[in-house]
Design a protein around this motif. Structure first.
Motif, mmCIF file in Angstrom:
data_model
loop_
_atom_site.group_PDB
_atom_site.id
_atom_site.type_symbol
_atom_site.label_atom_id
_atom_site.label_comp_id
_atom_site.label_asym_id
_atom_site.label_seq_id
_atom_site.Cartn_x
_atom_site.Cartn_y
_atom_site.Cartn_z
ATOM 1 N N LEU A 2 5.548 -13.400 -16.570
ATOM 2 C CA LEU A 2 6.058 -14.561 -15.847
ATOM 3 C C LEU A 2 7.279 -15.146 -16.550
ATOM 4 C CD1 LEU A 2 5.777 -16.711 -13.607
ATOM 5 C CD2 LEU A 2 4.268 -17.956 -15.150
ATOM 6 N N LEU A 3 7.204 -15.302 -17.863
ATOM 7 C CA LEU A 3 8.333 -15.850 -18.618
ATOM 8 C C LEU A 3 9.565 -14.949 -18.518
ATOM 9 C CD1 LEU A 3 6.581 -17.227 -21.816
ATOM 10 C CD2 LEU A 3 7.436 -18.497 -19.841
ATOM 11 N N THR A 4 9.343 -13.639 -18.560
ATOM 12 C CA THR A 4 10.455 -12.692 -18.430
ATOM 13 C C THR A 4 11.103 -12.815 -17.059
ATOM 14 O OG1 THR A 4 9.384 -11.170 -19.954
ATOM 15 C CG2 THR A 4 11.097 -10.265 -18.549
ATOM 16 N N SER A 5 10.293 -12.879 -16.020
ATOM 17 C CA SER A 5 10.834 -12.998 -14.662
ATOM 18 C C SER A 5 11.586 -14.308 -14.481
ATOM 19 C CB SER A 5 9.712 -12.912 -13.629
ATOM 20 O OG SER A 5 9.123 -11.647 -13.648
ATOM 21 N N LEU A 6 11.019 -15.389 -14.974
ATOM 22 C CA LEU A 6 11.683 -16.688 -14.837
ATOM 23 C C LEU A 6 13.006 -16.715 -15.585
ATOM 24 C CD1 LEU A 6 8.690 -19.179 -15.092
ATOM 25 C CD2 LEU A 6 10.022 -18.572 -13.071
ATOM 26 N N SER A 7 13.047 -16.152 -16.777
ATOM 27 C CA SER A 7 14.301 -16.152 -17.533
ATOM 28 C C SER A 7 15.341 -15.272 -16.847
ATOM 29 C CB SER A 7 14.076 -15.710 -18.976
ATOM 30 O OG SER A 7 13.743 -14.348 -19.035
ATOM 31 N N MET A 8 14.910 -14.165 -16.240
ATOM 32 C CA MET A 8 15.850 -13.290 -15.541
ATOM 33 C C MET A 8 16.423 -13.992 -14.313
ATOM 34 S SD MET A 8 17.546 -10.553 -15.393
ATOM 35 C CE MET A 8 16.830 -9.937 -16.883
ATOM 36 N N PHE A 9 15.565 -14.664 -13.524
ATOM 37 C CA PHE A 9 16.064 -15.389 -12.359
ATOM 38 C C PHE A 9 16.963 -16.546 -12.772
ATOM 39 C CE2 PHE A 9 12.504 -13.360 -10.031
ATOM 40 C CZ PHE A 9 13.264 -12.785 -9.031
ATOM 41 N N GLN A 10 16.659 -17.187 -13.897
ATOM 42 C CA GLN A 10 17.518 -18.259 -14.389
ATOM 43 C C GLN A 10 18.882 -17.696 -14.782
ATOM 44 O OE1 GLN A 10 16.104 -20.245 -17.914
ATOM 45 N NE2 GLN A 10 17.324 -22.056 -17.483
ATOM 46 N N TRP A 11 18.880 -16.554 -15.446
ATOM 47 C CA TRP A 11 20.136 -15.924 -15.850
ATOM 48 C C TRP A 11 20.966 -15.549 -14.622
ATOM 49 C CZ3 TRP A 11 22.456 -11.195 -15.122
ATOM 50 C CH2 TRP A 11 23.527 -10.908 -15.955
ATOM 51 N N ILE A 12 20.317 -14.976 -13.607
ATOM 52 C CA ILE A 12 21.015 -14.601 -12.371
ATOM 53 C C ILE A 12 21.574 -15.844 -11.682
ATOM 54 C CG2 ILE A 12 20.680 -13.662 -10.047
ATOM 55 C CD1 ILE A 12 18.666 -11.699 -11.299
ATOM 56 N N GLY A 13 20.800 -16.934 -11.673
ATOM 57 C CA GLY A 13 21.271 -18.173 -11.063
ATOM 58 C C GLY A 13 22.487 -18.741 -11.770
ATOM 59 N N TRP A 14 22.442 -18.791 -13.105
ATOM 60 C CA TRP A 14 23.590 -19.311 -13.854
ATOM 61 C C TRP A 14 24.807 -18.400 -13.729
ATOM 62 C CZ3 TRP A 14 24.036 -24.074 -14.559
ATOM 63 C CH2 TRP A 14 22.957 -24.879 -14.878
ATOM 64 N N ALA A 15 24.580 -17.094 -13.640
ATOM 65 C CA ALA A 15 25.697 -16.170 -13.421
ATOM 66 C C ALA A 15 26.343 -16.443 -12.061
ATOM 67 C CB ALA A 15 25.224 -14.719 -13.510
ATOM 68 N N GLY A 16 25.518 -16.726 -11.044
ATOM 69 C CA GLY A 16 26.058 -17.069 -9.727
ATOM 70 C C GLY A 16 26.865 -18.351 -9.752
ATOM 71 N N VAL A 17 26.376 -19.345 -10.484
ATOM 72 C CA VAL A 17 27.116 -20.605 -10.621
ATOM 73 C C VAL A 17 28.447 -20.353 -11.330
ATOM 74 C CG1 VAL A 17 27.102 -22.857 -11.756
ATOM 75 C CG2 VAL A 17 25.082 -22.066 -10.523
ATOM 76 N N ALA A 18 28.430 -19.536 -12.381
ATOM 77 C CA ALA A 18 29.659 -19.240 -13.130
ATOM 78 C C ALA A 18 30.674 -18.504 -12.258
ATOM 79 C CB ALA A 18 29.331 -18.418 -14.371
ATOM 80 N N PHE A 19 30.222 -17.493 -11.497
ATOM 81 C CA PHE A 19 31.136 -16.773 -10.615
ATOM 82 C C PHE A 19 31.680 -17.696 -9.521
ATOM 83 C CE2 PHE A 19 29.268 -12.814 -12.277
ATOM 84 C CZ PHE A 19 30.440 -12.127 -12.531
ATOM 85 N N GLY A 20 30.829 -18.567 -8.985
ATOM 86 C CA GLY A 20 31.299 -19.524 -7.977
ATOM 87 C C GLY A 20 32.356 -20.452 -8.537
ATOM 88 N N GLY A 21 32.136 -20.947 -9.765
ATOM 89 C CA GLY A 21 33.137 -21.797 -10.407
ATOM 90 C C GLY A 21 34.433 -21.053 -10.661
ATOM 91 N N ALA A 22 34.321 -19.794 -11.070
ATOM 92 C CA ALA A 22 35.526 -18.996 -11.310
ATOM 93 C C ALA A 22 36.304 -18.796 -10.009
ATOM 94 C CB ALA A 22 35.150 -17.651 -11.918
ATOM 95 N N PHE A 23 35.596 -18.544 -8.910
ATOM 96 C CA PHE A 23 36.279 -18.383 -7.624
ATOM 97 C C PHE A 23 36.930 -19.690 -7.167
ATOM 98 C CE2 PHE A 23 33.519 -14.575 -6.899
ATOM 99 C CZ PHE A 23 34.563 -13.661 -6.890
ATOM 100 N N LEU A 24 36.267 -20.818 -7.423
ATOM 101 C CA LEU A 24 36.876 -22.103 -7.066
ATOM 102 C C LEU A 24 38.139 -22.355 -7.874
ATOM 103 C CD1 LEU A 24 33.775 -24.441 -6.639
ATOM 104 C CD2 LEU A 24 35.367 -23.685 -4.874
ATOM 105 N N LEU A 25 38.112 -21.990 -9.153
ATOM 106 C CA LEU A 25 39.301 -22.156 -9.983
ATOM 107 C C LEU A 25 40.422 -21.194 -9.574
ATOM 108 C CD1 LEU A 25 37.692 -22.621 -13.511
ATOM 109 C CD2 LEU A 25 38.812 -24.357 -12.105
ATOM 110 N N ALA A 26 40.068 -20.021 -9.081
ATOM 111 C CA ALA A 26 41.063 -19.029 -8.690
ATOM 112 C C ALA A 26 41.608 -19.263 -7.275
ATOM 113 C CB ALA A 26 40.465 -17.628 -8.767
ATOM 114 N N ALA A 27 40.953 -20.107 -6.486
ATOM 115 C CA ALA A 27 41.362 -20.307 -5.092
ATOM 116 C C ALA A 27 42.805 -20.786 -4.947
ATOM 117 C CB ALA A 27 40.409 -21.267 -4.395
#
Length: 73
Positions: free
Chosen positions: A27-52
Motif C-alpha cells: 500500500l505504501l509503495t502504491s501510494l508513493s508511486m501515485f503521489q510521484w505521478i501526481g507531482w510529475a503531472g503538476v510539474a509538467f503542467g507548470g512547465a507548459f504554462l511557463l512555455a505557453a
C-alpha cells in the motif's frame, strides 16, 4: 508501453502464489508511486504554462490566411 512497464516495475510488490506478502508495504509503495505521478503531472503542467507565452510568440501569424488562399479583390 516502456514507461508503463517501468512504473509497474517500481510499484510492484513481492508475491508468493499470487498473494501479497506484506500488504502494508504494498500500500505504501502504491501510494508513493501515485503521489510521484501526481507531482510529475503538476510539474509538467507548470512547465507548459511557463512555455505557453513562448509558443504563442513562435506561432505568430499562424492564423493569417495564406496569400494563395486569400480571396481575390
Amino acid at each position: 508501453e516502456f514507461i508503463a512497464a517501468q512504473i509497474a516495475r517500481l510499484a510492484g510488490a513481492a508475491t508468493a502464489g499470487g498473494q501479497v506478502l506484506d500488504p502494508h508495504a504494498s500500500l505504501l509503495t502504491s501510494l508513493s508511486m501515485f503521489q510521484w505521478i501526481g507531482w510529475a503531472g503538476v510539474a509538467f503542467g507548470g512547465a507548459f504554462l511557463l512555455a505557453a507565452p513562448f509558443a504563442r510568440r513562435w506561432a505568430h501569424g499562424v492564423d493569417d490566411p495564406l496569400p494563395e488562399l486569400a480571396p481575390a479583390e
